[in-house]
Design an enzyme around this catalytic site. Structure first.
Site, PDB file in Angstrom:
ATOM      1  CB  SER A 254      -1.045   0.016   1.271  1.00 53.51           C
ATOM      2  OG  SER A 254      -1.957   0.952   0.982  1.00 53.51           O
ATOM      3  CG  ASP A 437      -6.378  -4.778  -3.656  1.00 55.62           C
ATOM      4  OD1 ASP A 437      -6.799  -3.445  -3.048  1.00 55.62           O
ATOM      5  OD2 ASP A 437      -5.227  -4.868  -3.688  1.00 55.62           O
ATOM      6  CG  HIS A 469      -5.640  -2.942   0.607  1.00 56.05           C
ATOM      7  ND1 HIS A 469      -4.930  -2.259  -0.511  1.00 56.05           N
ATOM      8  CD2 HIS A 469      -5.124  -1.968   1.587  1.00 56.05           C
ATOM      9  CE1 HIS A 469      -3.939  -1.488  -0.253  1.00 56.05           C
ATOM     10  NE2 HIS A 469      -4.174  -1.271   1.182  1.00 56.05           N
TER      11      HIS A 469
END
Length: 493
Positions: A254, A437, A469
């Protein structure tokens, strides 16, 4: 954490101070989980939430919570006084993992990026630095092998480094760390998982670094982004220098993926490979994250849109880029006035964690909702330990968390998308996205196509089934296999 409900009655400057007692590190004698205090029950009512908030102390602080999770690793040794395992004929190079803290020196820049710059890429920090410096601490867990020909005494060379995302810390990878250590062992390399500066158990400098410098008016987007990126990139480079490592393989999730790219752009000769796990801020024409993103992320099964997208390509290696796993209509779900207030707070440097901390005695319940949904696949006792880890992290003073509005615009859209900045990258780059995601995988495909047009054929985007995610956590078996394939070129999953 996933889109916590913001509170807009925040006094942001006041929120940038601890609301809890200082966290003391666990005793060095606490080498096994049986010697640690139990993590306690997860608060599932308002009354228990108030009780948790009131009783929170160093006893169940983040360092202790981290140790509980790391103690589950067969290779982990908590006590500094405990020697490495004795090599045997059957295992001449036993794997060892230990926590560490590295003191780094960060130097004050003699100048800052020009506010009149029109470049789409933030300028690097000037090479000329003033003598003034500050000492900070980078916390992490290291993996090495003991014995003759082990990697413990290895100096220089290339090391593998895991970097967590926003609102997380290194123990979020507790389902992957032992496999990661084994992979590093097979590759004859040392491995590290780090807490970013300003996050986890690393030092937490004043977040004023993310504020516009006094006297600067009409600051450019480039300057604002550069200041935030350099906070993390400079600290990672200082850690590399302190360790004497020649090159890094960066495995970032991320925001950690975004910052891994930013590091490579600043120090291209220091990165051997990028493995980007659902990285933020990639596509050049991004679609704002929908209001339903948090709900989709916590869903126990893949949604139909994402599943059909993933099924159109096998492991993401062929075919067209999948459609995003959300609908455009979701972005307009919130009333316009709420959106306007949210965007105002975001631009003023709002932090979602400050919003949660502002809830006081109700904050433990927010952490409960997130933990019990996000980690539902884990055993009950491990969910309990993860809760203690997350809530203890939440109670620490705000620091690196305030970067988010400098790097991303409202809707988790990058102010300077990475796909357009990666054209000249020539090293291997692997993108991983979960099939459900909320990060748009089209950014990975776009970046790969642009790099291929510039001669880099060693790029790939993979969609991981049964994952959202947090790919590494949702499907650790598949993730670990991909990690093995990426880090050990001669091994295929």
């Amino acid at each position: 954490m996933s889109n916590p409900v913001p509170s807009f009655s925040l006094d942001l400057p006041d929120e940038r101070h601890p609301l809890a007692l200082e966290v003391d590190p666990p005793s060095a004698s606490s080498s096994t989980s049986s010697l640690l205090p139990p993590s306690g029950s997860i608060p599932r009512s308002v009354a228990s939430s108030i009780q948790t908030w009131w009783k929170h102390s160093s006893e169940n602080g983040m360092a202790t919570a981290e140790e509980r999770l790391l103690n589950r690793l067969p290779s982990f040794i908590a006590s500094k006084s405990t020697s490495d395992p004795t090599p045997t004929h059957a295992n001449p190079n036993p794997l060892v993992s230990r926590v560490f803290d590295t003191t780094i020196q960060l130097y004050s820049e003699t100048s800052s990026p020009s506010p009149s710059s029109s470049s789409s890429t933030p300028p690097p920090s000037p090479k000329t630095k003033s003598p003034a410096s500050t000492s900070e601490n980078i916390h992490g867990v290291e993996f090495y092998t003991a014995g003759i020909d082990g990697t413990k005494a290895t100096t220089g060379g290339t090391v593998n480094v895991i970097l967590h995302g926003y609102g997380a810390a290194l123990a979020f990878f507790s389902e992957n760390l032992e496999e990661f250590g084994e992979i590093c062992s097979l590759g004859k390399r040392r491995g590290f998982a780090l807490d970013w500066l300003g996050m986890g158990l690393s030092s937490r400098p004043s977040p004023k670094v993310f504020e516009t410098p006094a006297g600067v008016k009409d600051e450019t987007v480039e300057a604002r982004v550069a200041r935030a990126e350099n906070f993390f990139v400079d600290s990672l480079e200082a850690w590399r220098v302190a360790g004497g490592f020649e090159k890094l393989v960066l495995i970032g999730h991320s925001l950690g993926g975004y910052l891994s790219i930013a590091y490579q752009l600043r120090f291209p000769s220091r990165v051997e490979q990028l493995l980007l796990i659902s990285p933020a801020g990639i596509p050049t024409h991004p679609q704002p994250a929908p209001a339903s993103a948090a709900a989709a992320e916590l869903s126990p099964t893949p949604n139909s849109a994402a599943s059909s997208a993933a099924s159109s390509i096998k492991d993401g290696r062929n075919g067209d880029a999948p459609k995003p796993a959300f609908k455009k209509a979701d972005a307009a779900a919130a009333p316009s006035y709420k959106k306007a207030v949210f965007e105002w707070a975001w631009e003023k440097g709002w932090s979602p964690f400050a919003a949660i901390r502002s809830l006081g005695p109700l904050a433990p319940r927010v952490a409960t909702v997130y933990t019990t949904n996000r980690f539902r696949a884990l055993s009950e006792d491990k969910v309990q330990d993860m809760y203690a880890y997350i809530y203890s992290m939440l109670r620490l003073k705000g620091s690196g968390e305030y970067c988010i509005s400098s790097i991303l615009a409202p809707g988790a859209v990058a102010r300077l998308p990475m796909a357009a900045r990666m054209d000249d990258i020539k090293i291997p780059v692997l993108f991983l996205f979960g099939e459900k995601d909320w990060m748009d995988p089209k950014g990975g495909y776009e970046a790969c196509e642009r790099m291929k047009l510039n001669g880099n054929e060693n790029v790939e985007t993979i969609i991981v089934e049964e994952a959202g995610h947090h790919v590494y956590l949702d499907n650790p078996t598949k993730f670990n296999a991909i990690l093995r394939r990426a880090l050990l070129k001669d091994v295929r999953d």
